[in-house]
Design an enzyme around this catalytic site. Structure first.
Site, mmCIF file in Angstrom:
data_model
loop_
_atom_site.group_PDB
_atom_site.id
_atom_site.type_symbol
_atom_site.label_atom_id
_atom_site.label_comp_id
_atom_site.label_asym_id
_atom_site.label_seq_id
_atom_site.Cartn_x
_atom_site.Cartn_y
_atom_site.Cartn_z
ATOM 1 N N SER A 18 26.253 25.729 7.776
ATOM 2 C CA SER A 18 27.563 25.744 7.414
ATOM 3 C C SER A 18 27.843 25.339 6.049
ATOM 4 O O SER A 18 27.406 26.360 5.384
ATOM 5 C CB SER A 18 28.330 24.386 8.198
ATOM 6 O OG SER A 18 29.683 24.602 8.173
ATOM 7 N N ASP A 26 30.701 30.132 18.304
ATOM 8 C CA ASP A 26 31.224 29.134 17.043
ATOM 9 C C ASP A 26 32.296 29.955 16.660
ATOM 10 O O ASP A 26 32.588 31.044 16.239
ATOM 11 C CB ASP A 26 29.997 29.571 15.815
ATOM 12 C CG ASP A 26 30.427 28.856 14.553
ATOM 13 O OD1 ASP A 26 31.368 28.344 14.340
ATOM 14 O OD2 ASP A 26 29.276 28.747 13.650
ATOM 15 N N HIS A 53 28.820 25.751 16.713
ATOM 16 C CA HIS A 53 28.780 25.519 15.209
ATOM 17 C C HIS A 53 27.954 24.447 15.001
ATOM 18 O O HIS A 53 28.178 23.165 14.977
ATOM 19 C CB HIS A 53 29.893 25.129 14.657
ATOM 20 C CG HIS A 53 30.028 25.132 13.103
ATOM 21 N ND1 HIS A 53 30.043 26.260 12.178
ATOM 22 C CD2 HIS A 53 30.034 24.098 12.338
ATOM 23 C CE1 HIS A 53 29.887 25.954 11.195
ATOM 24 N NE2 HIS A 53 30.196 24.680 10.894
#
Length: 366
Positions: free
Chosen positions: A63, A165, A199
């Protein structure tokens, strides 16, 4: 724009970085309480000099850590040989046109934050343009802000997008692939893996259930992502032991970057026994995501992502730098939109410079 305005934009970005799950009560897995460190790490030490090999350095992240991994790789492509980008988009994605026309903080960083949220994670404003961003990287290289892009040609680059995600969506990750293609990375050196997971950083065993996008952002999807990243970058690896046998050393980050870099007081480095006994090990920089730092989730990412196990038998030192949460960075994200200053992409950017100084310490002769 007043400071309260920029804080509001940062808050919007933080919620989007955490995904919709962050707004839902109770169903998300709770982050574990920070673990007590081993006795030898109770007092942070200086980051040691190990005589590591500079030209075998690599980086990865999740991320915001994925975006920073790309920034570090592109800035120092002469020395970095590969990167693992998990749930991240292309280099310079959040740098907005408005910030280049009116480069004044905090107005420009607010523009960057909105672009980060709505074009570099979600695609409400359209997806990023990987080819245009490669041209932007070439401009920065021409200006001497980063290494020449020729340094990327032989890099091995691993990209990952989880099927569930919804925080950094797949079109954004696909544009990261286009960026690397346009920047000159050889086709056989580039892979985009689309697999199970939300995620989060993916493991073969350990962490939350597969598909969860919540703290500590480490999930068990029967896939050893740390091994996949390091294997793609370095080639065939020796089998990893069930548990690492080296040392997790907590070190003082205060000498790196100063207060302007937004670093936490302490970082962690994993040192295999072989790398304490003999010089020439390789360095891998592993960057946590938002709300995934040691102060947020304890040692979960550091110890459960799997890098230390793989490192043990493969002469790899793993550096885990840490960012601290603050009023302008409430979730402890790495700076990929300019909260430390509008020069956040080049070698002199506060966080890039701080991490690289850590790497230079590790490669120094003992």
């Amino acid at each position: 724009m007043a400071c309260s305005g920029i804080r509001n934009w940062v808050a919007v970005l933080a919620v989007l970085l955490l995904g919709a799950e962050a707004m839902e009560p109770a169903r998300a897995v709770e982050a574990p309480a920070p673990e007590a460190p081993a006795p030898e790490t109770l007092k942070p030490k200086a980051l040691p000099k190990l005589g590591a090999e500079l030209g075998a350095t690599s980086v990865s992240g999740l991320s915001s850590g994925a975006y920073m991994a790309g920034q570090l790789q592109v800035a120092h492509s002469k020395d970095i040989i590969g990167a693992g980008i998990v749930a991240g988009g292309p280099y310079a994605c959040a740098e907005s046109p408005a910030s280049l026309i009116f480069p004044f903080w905090p107005t420009a960083v607010a523009q960057n934050a909105s672009q980060a949220a709505f074009k570099c994670m979600k695609t409400y404003w359209g997806k990023p343009d990987g080819e245009a961003l490669a041209r932007r990287a070439a401009e920065l290289a021409q200006a001497g802000k980063i290494d020449p892009l020729e340094g990327l040609k032989s890099d091995n680059v691993y990209l990952f997008s989880g099927n569930k995600d919804q925080t950094v969506t797949r079109p954004v990750v696909q544009e990261a692939e286009r960026f690397y293609e346009a920047a000159g990375v050889e086709a056989g050196n580039l892979t985009l893996v689309e697999g199970d997971g939300g995620h989060a950083f993916i493991t073969e065993q350990g962490g939350a259930a597969c598909g969860i996008s919540a703290a500590p952002y480490v999930t068990d999807c029967d896939y050893d992502q740390a091994k996949a990243i390091l294997g793609w970058i370095y080639g065939p690896l020796a089998n990893a032991p069930a548990e690492p046998h080296g040392r997790f050393v907590v070190f003082d980050q205060s000498e790196f970057g100063g207060s302007g870099a937004g670093l936490a007081a302490e970082g962690v480095v994993y040192i295999p026994k072989a790398c304490e006994e003999q010089k020439g090990c390789r360095v891998h920089v592993a960057l946590h995501g938002c709300a995934q730092s040691r102060e947020k989730v304890g040692y979960t990412f550091v110890k459960e992502a799997g890098f230390a196990r793989v490192a043990d038998m493969n002469r790899l030192v793993v550096l885990f730098p840490q960012v601290s949460a603050s009023s302008v960075n409430p979730q402890g994200c790495w700076d990929w939109w300019g909260y430390t200053g509008l020069d956040f992409l080049g070698k002199d950017a506060p966080q890039i410079a701080a991490i690289w100084t850590m790497v230079e310490r590790l490669i120094s002769a003992p």
